[in-house]
Write a protein that holds these residues in place. Sequence first.
Motif, short mmCIF file in Angstrom:
data_model
loop_
_atom_site.label_atom_id
_atom_site.label_comp_id
_atom_site.label_asym_id
_atom_site.label_seq_id
_atom_site.Cartn_x
_atom_site.Cartn_y
_atom_site.Cartn_z
N ASP A 139 18.68 -46.69 50.61
CA ASP A 139 19.48 -45.65 51.22
C ASP A 139 19.18 -45.48 52.62
O ASP A 139 20.15 -44.63 53.14
N ILE A 140 18.16 -45.70 53.14
CA ILE A 140 18.07 -45.36 54.71
C ILE A 140 19.30 -45.91 55.50
O ILE A 140 19.76 -44.93 56.45
N PRO A 141 19.50 -47.23 55.57
CA PRO A 141 20.56 -47.48 56.65
C PRO A 141 21.95 -46.83 56.14
O PRO A 141 22.86 -46.71 57.24
N ARG A 142 22.15 -46.66 55.00
CA ARG A 142 23.35 -46.03 54.37
C ARG A 142 23.81 -44.36 55.04
O ARG A 142 24.41 -43.92 55.42
N SER A 164 24.97 -31.52 49.63
CA SER A 164 24.95 -31.09 48.19
C SER A 164 24.53 -32.43 47.58
O SER A 164 24.73 -33.60 47.83
N ASN A 165 24.03 -32.21 46.40
CA ASN A 165 23.76 -33.21 45.52
C ASN A 165 22.60 -34.19 45.83
O ASN A 165 22.45 -35.26 45.37
N ALA A 166 21.58 -33.26 46.46
CA ALA A 166 20.30 -34.04 46.80
C ALA A 166 19.30 -33.46 45.80
O ALA A 166 19.43 -32.25 45.37
N GLU A 167 18.32 -34.23 45.29
CA GLU A 167 17.47 -33.74 44.27
C GLU A 167 16.18 -33.29 45.28
O GLU A 167 15.87 -33.49 46.25
N TRP A 226 14.20 -32.52 49.81
CA TRP A 226 15.34 -32.86 49.19
C TRP A 226 15.33 -34.31 49.39
O TRP A 226 15.20 -34.89 50.39
N VAL A 227 15.49 -34.97 48.39
CA VAL A 227 15.63 -36.47 48.11
C VAL A 227 17.21 -36.61 48.50
O VAL A 227 18.04 -36.46 47.68
N ILE A 228 17.35 -37.50 49.51
CA ILE A 228 18.83 -37.90 49.91
C ILE A 228 19.12 -39.30 49.48
O ILE A 228 18.31 -40.06 49.85
N SER A 229 20.17 -39.53 48.56
CA SER A 229 20.32 -40.77 48.42
C SER A 229 21.80 -41.12 48.36
O SER A 229 22.47 -40.01 48.79
N SER A 230 22.46 -42.23 47.93
CA SER A 230 23.62 -42.60 48.26
C SER A 230 24.86 -41.63 47.36
O SER A 230 26.08 -41.34 47.63
N ARG A 231 24.13 -40.90 46.62
CA ARG A 231 24.91 -40.06 45.55
C ARG A 231 25.09 -38.43 46.40
O ARG A 231 25.75 -37.70 46.10
N THR A 232 24.16 -38.24 47.34
CA THR A 232 24.04 -37.03 48.16
C THR A 232 25.51 -36.89 49.04
O THR A 232 25.77 -38.04 49.68
#
Length: 139
Positions: A28-31, A45-48, A65-71
Motif C-alpha cells: 500500500d506504500i507506493p499507492r 475515512s475508512n482507516a483502521e 490510523w492504518v491507511i490501506s488501499s481501502r482508505t
Amino acid sequence: MGTPTRKQKFVFYDSEGSRVEGIIFNDDIPRMSQILQVFKKYRISNAEVRPIPSKFQTSELTVQWVISSRTVIDEIADDDEVMPVKFCYSKFTDLVQHMDDKTRSVDMLGVVISALERKTVIKNSRQSDVQKFVLLNEE
C-alpha cells in the motif's frame, strides 16, 4: 527497522494541535503515500484505528490510523495559508539525551547539506534500508 514488514509513518495534526500517527504497510506504500503531501489538508475515512504496540511507539502517541488501499483520502481545497503546526524544537546539543530512548521522538530544525547513499543493513538476519543525512548546525 528490524522486521520484514515495510512501513511508512506519518503524523497528522489538526488546527487545534491534536496529533495522530498514520501508518501504511507493504504494497500500500507506493499507492497511498503519493497522495499525502506535507502541510496539505485532507479528509481521511475508512482507516483502521488501533493502539500502537508499546515496542513500536516512537513518540507519546498511542493510537494510529492504518491507511490501506481501502482508505479514502480527499484533499480539502482551501485558500487559507498553510495550516499552522506547533513544533517544540530540540537543540543539537540536547540530542545526546535522547540517543537510546526509542519511546520518544524529537523535533529538529536543520539544513541538510548532504544525503549519503541509501544502504541495506542486515542485522539478526533482518534487512532494513538506512540513509544518513548531514545537517548544518547553526544554533
